[in-house]
Design a protein around this motif. Structure first.
Motif, PDB file in Angstrom:
ATOM      1  N   GLY B  28     -44.870 -21.692  24.978  1.00 39.28           N
ATOM      2  CA  GLY B  28     -44.577 -20.513  25.801  1.00 39.28           C
ATOM      3  C   GLY B  28     -45.886 -20.013  26.617  1.00 39.28           C
ATOM      4  O   GLY B  28     -47.103 -20.595  26.319  1.00 39.28           O
ATOM      5  N   ARG B  33     -45.193 -22.586  19.575  1.00 41.47           N
ATOM      6  CA  ARG B  33     -44.281 -22.449  18.558  1.00 41.47           C
ATOM      7  C   ARG B  33     -43.982 -23.913  18.118  1.00 41.47           C
ATOM      8  O   ARG B  33     -43.770 -24.911  18.942  1.00 41.47           O
ATOM      9  CB  ARG B  33     -43.054 -21.670  18.451  1.00 41.47           C
ATOM     10  N   ILE B 197     -36.040 -13.575  28.748  1.00 43.79           N
ATOM     11  CA  ILE B 197     -37.442 -12.823  29.070  1.00 43.79           C
ATOM     12  C   ILE B 197     -38.506 -12.899  28.509  1.00 43.79           C
ATOM     13  O   ILE B 197     -38.683 -12.350  27.200  1.00 43.79           O
ATOM     14  CB  ILE B 197     -36.999 -11.068  29.137  1.00 43.79           C
ATOM     15  N   GLY B 198     -39.417 -13.730  28.626  1.00 48.26           N
ATOM     16  CA  GLY B 198     -40.750 -14.063  27.996  1.00 48.26           C
ATOM     17  C   GLY B 198     -41.724 -13.248  28.454  1.00 48.26           C
ATOM     18  O   GLY B 198     -41.598 -11.808  28.693  1.00 48.26           O
ATOM     19  N   ALA B 199     -42.938 -13.861  28.496  1.00 43.69           N
ATOM     20  CA  ALA B 199     -44.159 -13.194  28.737  1.00 43.69           C
ATOM     21  C   ALA B 199     -44.502 -12.969  30.311  1.00 43.69           C
ATOM     22  O   ALA B 199     -44.444 -12.104  30.981  1.00 43.69           O
ATOM     23  CB  ALA B 199     -45.337 -13.657  28.088  1.00 43.69           C
ATOM     24  N   SER B 200     -44.588 -14.217  30.830  1.00 43.35           N
ATOM     25  CA  SER B 200     -44.782 -14.261  32.257  1.00 43.35           C
ATOM     26  C   SER B 200     -43.850 -14.571  33.172  1.00 43.35           C
ATOM     27  O   SER B 200     -43.612 -14.316  34.425  1.00 43.35           O
ATOM     28  CB  SER B 200     -45.718 -15.389  32.553  1.00 43.35           C
ATOM     29  N   GLY B 224     -42.516 -10.008  30.373  1.00 42.03           N
ATOM     30  CA  GLY B 224     -43.195  -8.975  29.604  1.00 42.03           C
ATOM     31  C   GLY B 224     -44.892  -8.521  30.173  1.00 42.03           C
ATOM     32  O   GLY B 224     -45.014  -7.279  29.988  1.00 42.03           O
ATOM     33  N   ASN B 225     -45.400  -9.550  30.728  1.00 41.91           N
ATOM     34  CA  ASN B 225     -46.546  -9.214  31.534  1.00 41.91           C
ATOM     35  C   ASN B 225     -46.546  -8.261  32.597  1.00 41.91           C
ATOM     36  O   ASN B 225     -47.241  -7.231  32.812  1.00 41.91           O
ATOM     37  CB  ASN B 225     -47.266 -10.312  31.912  1.00 41.91           C
ATOM     38  N   THR B 287     -48.944  -4.542  23.924  1.00 37.84           N
ATOM     39  CA  THR B 287     -47.672  -4.789  23.314  1.00 37.84           C
ATOM     40  C   THR B 287     -47.483  -4.091  22.257  1.00 37.84           C
ATOM     41  O   THR B 287     -46.008  -3.858  21.935  1.00 37.84           O
ATOM     42  CB  THR B 287     -47.922  -6.258  22.534  1.00 37.84           C
ATOM     43  N   LYS B 290     -45.572  -1.405  23.835  1.00 36.12           N
ATOM     44  CA  LYS B 290     -44.201  -1.853  24.084  1.00 36.12           C
ATOM     45  C   LYS B 290     -43.096  -1.601  23.151  1.00 36.12           C
ATOM     46  O   LYS B 290     -42.026  -1.247  23.010  1.00 36.12           O
ATOM     47  CB  LYS B 290     -44.065  -3.205  25.000  1.00 36.12           C
ATOM     48  N   GLU B 291     -43.605  -2.213  21.935  1.00 32.86           N
ATOM     49  CA  GLU B 291     -42.732  -2.185  20.749  1.00 32.86           C
ATOM     50  C   GLU B 291     -42.656  -0.695  20.431  1.00 32.86           C
ATOM     51  O   GLU B 291     -41.375  -0.453  19.741  1.00 32.86           O
ATOM     52  CB  GLU B 291     -43.632  -3.004  19.663  1.00 32.86           C
ATOM     53  N   GLY B 389     -35.961 -14.256  24.256  1.00 29.63           N
ATOM     54  CA  GLY B 389     -37.282 -14.027  24.795  1.00 29.63           C
ATOM     55  C   GLY B 389     -37.736 -12.836  24.168  1.00 29.63           C
ATOM     56  O   GLY B 389     -36.962 -11.736  23.932  1.00 29.63           O
ATOM     57  N   GLY B 390     -39.089 -12.676  23.818  1.00 27.15           N
ATOM     58  CA  GLY B 390     -39.501 -11.356  23.186  1.00 27.15           C
ATOM     59  C   GLY B 390     -39.487 -10.298  23.995  1.00 27.15           C
ATOM     60  O   GLY B 390     -39.357  -9.102  23.354  1.00 27.15           O
ATOM     61  N   LEU B 394     -37.460  -5.303  24.091  1.00 28.42           N
ATOM     62  CA  LEU B 394     -37.725  -3.719  24.533  1.00 28.42           C
ATOM     63  C   LEU B 394     -36.381  -2.915  24.124  1.00 28.42           C
ATOM     64  O   LEU B 394     -35.365  -3.195  24.251  1.00 28.42           O
ATOM     65  CB  LEU B 394     -37.920  -3.829  26.078  1.00 28.42           C
ATOM     66  N   LYS B 426     -37.338 -14.079  19.299  1.00 33.39           N
ATOM     67  CA  LYS B 426     -38.332 -14.517  19.870  1.00 33.39           C
ATOM     68  C   LYS B 426     -38.419 -15.914  20.064  1.00 33.39           C
ATOM     69  O   LYS B 426     -38.968 -16.394  20.902  1.00 33.39           O
ATOM     70  CB  LYS B 426     -39.590 -13.934  18.980  1.00 33.39           C
TER      71      LYS B 426
HETATM   72  N1  LIG Z   1     -40.970  -5.783  20.165  1.00 35.79           N
HETATM   73  C1  LIG Z   1     -41.221  -6.007  21.365  1.00 35.79           C
HETATM   74  N2  LIG Z   1     -40.886  -5.155  22.423  1.00 35.79           N
HETATM   75  C2  LIG Z   1     -41.405  -5.310  23.501  1.00 35.79           C
HETATM   76  N3  LIG Z   1     -41.904  -6.656  24.184  1.00 35.79           N
HETATM   77  C3  LIG Z   1     -42.111  -7.478  23.180  1.00 35.79           C
HETATM   78  C4  LIG Z   1     -41.917  -7.282  21.753  1.00 35.79           C
HETATM   79  N4  LIG Z   1     -42.375  -8.343  21.195  1.00 35.79           N
HETATM   80  C5  LIG Z   1     -42.861  -9.283  22.031  1.00 35.79           C
HETATM   81  N5  LIG Z   1     -42.651  -8.670  23.268  1.00 35.79           N
HETATM   82  C6  LIG Z   1     -43.272  -9.394  24.463  1.00 35.79           C
HETATM   83  O1  LIG Z   1     -42.652 -10.525  24.701  1.00 35.79           O
HETATM   84  C7  LIG Z   1     -43.470 -11.357  25.504  1.00 35.79           C
HETATM   85  C8  LIG Z   1     -43.571 -12.737  24.630  1.00 35.79           C
HETATM   86  O2  LIG Z   1     -42.048 -13.242  24.658  1.00 35.79           O
HETATM   87  P1  LIG Z   1     -41.904 -14.950  24.389  1.00 35.79           P
HETATM   88  O3  LIG Z   1     -40.495 -15.051  24.513  1.00 35.79           O
HETATM   89  O4  LIG Z   1     -42.506 -15.149  23.011  1.00 35.79           O
HETATM   90  O5  LIG Z   1     -42.637 -15.460  25.543  1.00 35.79           O
HETATM   91  P2  LIG Z   1     -43.028 -16.800  26.000  1.00 35.79           P
HETATM   92  O6  LIG Z   1     -41.873 -17.745  25.625  1.00 35.79           O
HETATM   93  O7  LIG Z   1     -43.246 -16.935  27.299  1.00 35.79           O
HETATM   94  O8  LIG Z   1     -44.416 -16.939  25.112  1.00 35.79           O
HETATM   95  C9  LIG Z   1     -44.823 -10.843  25.390  1.00 35.79           C
HETATM   96  O9  LIG Z   1     -45.045 -10.323  26.665  1.00 35.79           O
HETATM   97  C10 LIG Z   1     -44.873  -9.504  24.321  1.00 35.79           C
HETATM   98  O10 LIG Z   1     -45.480  -8.394  24.851  1.00 35.79           O
END
Ligand SMILES: Nc1ncnc2c1ncn2[C@@H]1O[C@H](COP(=O)(O)OP(=O)(O)O)[C@@H](O)[C@H]1O
Ligand SMILES: [Mg+2]
Lengths: 671, 465
Positions: B28, B33, B197-200, B224-225, B287, B290-291, B389-390, B394, B426
């Motif tokens: 990711g 992972r 909904i990932g990071a980028s 996320g970003n 982060t 955000k959490e 997705g992380g 939110l 995640k």
């Molecule tokens: N508990 C949370 N609340 C909000 N955002 C989160 C949380 N945990 C992780 N993130 C955000 O999720 C993103 C990572 O998600 P992930 O699905 O692992 O992305 P990727 O697959 O692109 O690596 C990061 O931008 C991180 O800031």
């Protein structure tokens, strides 16, 4: 079973020294804590309602099953296997129990085996999951078949083959086939190597991977044909092409007549695919999907409303049906196995009544309002259960309630003397309740009473009354015979009877008048002189009397019918009757034409005969005698003269004459 | 009594599994992972960010959580992915991924113990030196490899994946799965629409019968970003400005009242670490923010609609403390960071962060994706809306998403499937891959080394559909 606490007690762990009461409370207090074991309460509280950023797995404190000591540890090896579903002989390894004679749990042997383990184990060639390697079949064709039957104006052979290959590759999943469908004719010079190199390379690889490359070579010439494939093909286009192709090939290989039912129905389905209709259907489906929330809400509201209306309609229907059942045919009482048949005699009814009354009394039921469900309140309000209705049909006498409707007048109200409640007149009127001072004892059917009103002394009269009622649009059975309705009906039937009688008398008199005039004419023709003078005066007298009798006959008829109503009553109404029923009378006459004709045609012959005798065969004396009779009869009505046998006989005769006349007059009317 | 445990054979009827010690790699943007197929959690989760130390003798690469947070001078923190979800730097990406595999999964067996990540001293400078690995045995000769890829990756990228796996790592068998499909598998569905909904990147993938509808795949940078950048904008635009202090600059702190400038002792650096290092460290704080603070307006309607903002004001705020002790209770502004995901006009913007386009918002992505789904499939697809997705973690995100989707598709029944478990959310794609690669019937789909040698890298297009 030993619980954890028992064990703690035994082992002297926590809780053993605490008092019993606190131990008992413990489980409750521990419940919320259970969520996060090993985390301080304060720390756990910090998380709030959000999930913690790291997953917390609680350490289970439950007991695990004790490991069975089943000899030394079993040997496992990484067993290499090849998958028959693969063509490349890839060898993967999975963990398997070490095979061989290792059941003997002697240490020495195990040691020996360990050496063996280091050798390469045999590669398994059977693979249990290979059976899931299922391929779909797509139709195939020869060049000749294609040329003769499968050519299409907008499908090149190359593209057709591409389609077939897609179908095979994606296992008939049309949405996916459509999604991945990307046909590029191989003849086009622009084979992009930079972008989407995968597509062209796929084409190159195809024959290699899909072993049979036979299809491609002969198709080259056809592919050169200047087909211009449409820019896009819809999923319907793809399906159409494939289905037609399949159907055509099916027919080629098995003629329609030789197909078995399953094949034929498949063939039918394939042939009946209509891309236009399918597209239209999808457009509709899209429109349905894209409805706005308002539209959906409206639809839901309308549906709910419709359901509500339907429900109340069916409810109303059942209520009506129940009411009708109750009024028309008494539903057999389930409690009484024999049904109503056994209560047809009055003795049986009386016995039943006595029995039920006894029951009632033993239950000390003071107000048996349920017995009276035919009372007006029930008819107006909600109908009670059919059971009540049954009871009401069988008997109404056991009630202590004195308020009964006219429609249900039979009742043993003498059984209990105290009326439960007297309604004020307005309410009595409103709820159609009537109070009776005196009711005949015994049991009778309300419907019988209603039926009785329609019956006259003679059958003919009854039929006439029925005809008049039918003419007036009365149903055979009154739907809701309330007291008022029944009263009005009674009055109406009385008037109908009167009218019928009046007409009868009038016709009789007219007939006599005619006879007399005929006699007079005869005499005048034969003798002339004084005889004629006598006749004249007599005639006059008669005429005058007839004119006077117009009203009188009514009274008489009433008395004869013996309805038991007061005479003055009728006299009062006499005038009104004549006025009010003028129309009715006329109507009744018209309507009776048939009835009269039927009822009296039998008499007709006899009457005519009699008439003939009288007029021709008998002497003038007899005629004069007969002419005098009506006057006697009339005078007798005033109460002075006793009726003689001759008078009654003549009355009968004249009546028959009258009817004969009336028949004739009717016939005249018809003409 | 024979209770199944880790050392008993699973009943073959229980599941159609057959584990061949395959490795599943889910790269990711924020983390990579890796783990063994058949397990429920990836054993190895490492940041995709890597460090580069430039010196006269050449560049030194640092991988792993421990290495990249060490404030060395000249340490540049980089990411092999471009911000639009495509691998940009294949060479370093390969090394990051390899590190993810070797550091925890195969390393001990295959490589020199000195050179794998396991035996590195805990606070040793570089985590591992990758130079020596070239002449060592290839790391994956024993394990088939299942890799995940985003739904939009190009043919070229896919061929690159198999080249890396086959040639650099020497895997005996390889397969490439799309994250969308795998996340759907992880949720136990073969059909559905996956919102990741990932990071980028945020992606929306319609899946039918275990295959992606290629034309329907949608992506957007609102993820996320983007939320992190929104928070930065909120910090910058608030009066007074909210200081964003990463952990590494703080030496010690003393408690202060809310809103009051912090009284912390800061570390001093002769040469301060690079901007990219600081940004990555700030990202960690964000982060955390955000959490614990950021909240999504749960709907119905947008945050800006009617009295929604007033309603939000009435809810109690959430406190947050920076690493240097500065703290404040965040009220209504905590809703603003996420609103841009749903409502482009509500997004904050400046010169660096342009206003997002309307069609990049998540509801619009779903709408666009559904356009490509045949109408006959739409109800079935919408009954399985899989959220993964992380950033979907939110707070109240799913409530909002649900209300947006209900408003958009009032007719069909919509059911959101989002595992409550953080790990499953995640690592959805990884878990799906783990399930797939441990199925007995899957093993016929691997692209074997032999097939690769016969047909070349283009075989991936043909086989991994
Ligand atoms: N508990 C949370 N609340 C909000 N955002 C989160 C949380 N945990 C992780 N993130 C955000 O999720 C993103 C990572 O998600 P992930 O699905 O692992 O992305 P990727 O697959 O692109 O690596 C990061 O931008 C991180 O800031
Ligand atoms: Mg991801």
């Amino acid at each position: 079973m030993a619980t954890r606490r028992d064990v703690q007690d035994i082992m002297g762990l926590g809780g053993a020294d605490t008092p019993k009461t606190s131990i008992q409370k413990r489980p409750k207090a521990a419940a919320p804590q259970k969520k996060l074991l090993g985390v301080n309460r304060e720390v756990a509280a910090l998380y709030g309602e959000r999930p913690p950023p790291v997953a917390i797995y609680e350490q289970k404190k439950t007991y695990r099953a004790k490991r069975q000591n089943a000899g030394p540890a079993k040997k496992w090896i990484q067993q290499p296997f090849s998958n028959p579903a693969r063509s490349d002989g890839l060898i993967l390894k999975h963990w398997r129990r070490k095979p061989g004679p290792r059941l003997n749990p002697e240490n020495g042997e195990d040691v020996i085996m360990e050496d063996v383990e280091n050798q390469d184990p045999q590669v398994e060639t059977e693979y249990e999951f290979a059976k899931y390697n299922v391929q779909v079949e797509v139709p195939s064709y020869t060049d000749e078949e294609y040329e003769a039957h499968l050519r299409s104006y907008d499908w090149s052979r190359e593209e057709t083959e591409y389609l077939l290959q897609m179908v095979k590759e994606y296992y008939y999943r049309w949405p996916l086939i459509y999604d991945r469908y990307d046909f590029r004719p191989s003849t086009t010079p622009s084979e992009p190597s930079s972008s989407a190199g995968g597509d062209t390379t796929t084409n190159n690889i195809k024959p290699d991977i899909d072993a049979p490359g036979t299809e491609d070579t002969p198709s080259k010439s056809l592919a050169m044909l200047p087909f211009v494939p449409p820019a896009t093909r819809t999923i319907e286009d793809l399906k159409k092409r494939y289905y037609t192709l399949s159907a055509t090939l099916m027919k080629l290989h098995t003629p329609e007549t030789a197909m078995n039912p399953a094949e034929y129905s498949l063939y039918e389905t394939l042939n009946s695919y209509d891309p236009e209709r399918e597209a239209a259907r999808k457009r509709l489906a899209v429109a349905l999907m894209n409805r706005s929330a308002d539209e959906i809400n409206e639809e839901q509201w309308l549906l709910a409303e419709l359901q509500r209306i339907n429900m109340s309609a069916t409810k109303l229907d059942t209520e009506r049906a129940e009411l009708r059942d109750r009024l028309e045919a008494p539903v057999p009482n389930p409690a009484l196995a024999g049904g109503l048949a056994q209560f047809q005699t009055s003795q049986a009814l009386a016995a039943l009544f006595a029995q039920l009354f006894q029951q009632d009394r033993s239950k000390k039921r003071q107000s048996g309002s349920g017995r009276l469900s035919l009372s007006a309140t029930d008819i107006i309000g909600t109908p009670t259960s059919a059971h009540h209705a049954n009871n009401a049909q069988h008997l109404s006498g056991s009630s202590s309630n004195r308020k009964t409707s006219l429609a249900q007048p039979g009742g043993g109200s003498n059984l209990s003397q105290h009326p439960t409640r007297n309604l004020p007149p307005q309410l009595e009127h409103r709820f159609n309740v009537s109070t009776h001072d005196r009711l005949t004892s015994g049991i009778s059917f309300g419907s019988d009473k209603l039926q009785k009103l329609r019956q006259a002394k003679s059958n003919v009269q009854t039929q006439k009354i029925a005809a008049v009622l039918a003419q007036l649009g009365f149903p055979e059975i009154m739907p809701i015979p309330t007291a008022r309705v029944a009263g009005a009906f009674e009055g109406l039937v009385g008037r109908v009877g009167k009218l019928l009688d009046v007409r009868k008398v009038r016709e009789k008199e007219e007939g006599e008048l005619r006879i007399l005039e005929a006699m007079k004419g005869k005499r005048a023709g034969d003798e002339g002189g004084p005889g004629g003078g006598e006749g004249d005066t007599e005639d006059k007298g008669v005429k005058v009397e007839v004119g006077e009798e117009g009203e009188g006959t009514q009274n008489d008829n009433e008395n004869e019918n013996g309805d038991g109503d007061g005479a003055d009553n009728d006299n009062d109404e006499g005038g009104e009757d004549d006025d009010g029923d003028g129309d009715d009378d006329a109507d009744a006459d018209d309507g009776e034409e048939d009835a009269d004709g039927d009822g009296e045609n039998d008499d007709n012959d006899i009457d005519d005969d009699v008439e003939g005798e009288e007029v021709e065969g008998e002497g003038a004396e007899a005629d004069s005698e007969s002419a005098r009779q009506p006057s006697e009869a009339m005078s007798s009505r005033t109460g002075t003269a006793a009726p003689s046998a001759s008078a009654s006989a003549s009355h009968k005769r004249s009546a028959s004459v009258l009817s004969g006349v009336s028949n004739k007059s009717n016939k005249r009317v018809k003409k | 009594m024979n209770i199944p445990n880790a050392s008993t054979v699973p009943n073959p009827n229980e599941y159609a599994g057959d584990e061949v010690s395959a490795i599943v790699l889910d790269p990711g943007y924020s983390t990579t992972r890796a783990g063994f197929a058949g397990e429920d959690v990836p054993k190895s989760v490492i940041p995709t960010y890597y460090g580069v130390l430039d010196s006269e003798s050449g560049s030194e690469y640092l991988f792993g959580e421990n290495a990249i947070h060490n404030p060395l001078r000249n340490l540049e923190i980089k990411n092999p992915w471009s911000t639009d979800g495509i691998v940009e730097n294949w060479e370093t990406a390969t090394r990051v991924w390899e590190y993810a595999i070797t550091s925890r999964l195969t390393g001990a067996k295959q490589t020199d113990p000195i050179k794998n990540g396991l035996n590195d001293p805990l606070n040793g400078d570089p985590d591992v030196e990758m130079e020596g690995l070239d002449d060592a045995e290839k790391p994956l000769t024993d394990s088939p490899l299942l890799m995940t890829e985003p739904g939009w990756s190009s043919t070229k990228a896919r061929e690159k994946y198999i080249e890396i796996a086959m040639e650099d790592w020497g895997t005996p068998a390889f397969y490439l799965g799309k994250t969308g499909v795998l996340a759907a598998f992880a949720a136990g569905k073969a059909s559905g629409i996956v919102i990741d909904i990932g990071a980028s990147m945020t992606s929306v993938t319609p899946v039918i019968d275990g295959m992606v509808l290629k034309k329907g795949v949608q992506k957007s940078p609102l993820a996320g970003n983007f939320v992190s950048n929104q928070i930065r904008l909120i910090f910058n635009q608030s009066q007074p400005q909210i200081p964003l202090t990463p952990h590494y600059v703080v030496s010690s702190k003393t408690p202060v009242d809310a809103g009051v400038p912090s009284q912390a002792i800061y570390k001093t650096f002769e040469i301060p670490p690079t901007a990219s290092f600081r940004r990555n460290e700030e990202e960690r704080v964000l982060t955390e923010f955000k959490e614990s603070v950021v909240e999504t307006w749960a709907g119905p309607g947008r945050f800006s609609n009617g009295t929604n903002e007033e309603l939000a004001k009435a809810t109690p705020g959430r406190p947050f403390e920076m690493p240097d002790g500065w703290n404040q209770v965040f009220g209504v502004e905590r809703f603003k960071a996420v609103e841009g995901l749903f409502d482009a006009s509500a997004a904050l913007f400046d010169a660096e962060n342009p206003r997002p386009k309307d069609e990049q918002t998540i509801p619009r992505l779903v709408q666009a994706a559904m356009q490509h789904v045949d109408v006959d499939q739409r109800p079935a697809i919408l009954a399985h809306v899989i959220v993964t997705g992380g950033s979907s973690l939110l707070y109240k995100f799913n409530e909002r998403l649900n209300s947006e989707l209900q408003a958009m598709f009032p007719a069909p029944r919509i059911r959101l499937i989002a595992p409550g478990n953080v790990v499953e959310r995640k690592y959805g794609a990884w878990i799906g891959g783990s399930i797939l690669a441990s199925l007995g019937s899957f093993h016929q789909l691997w692209i074997s080394k032999k097939e690769y040698e016969e047909h070349g890298p283009s075989i991936v297009e043909k086989r991994c559909k």
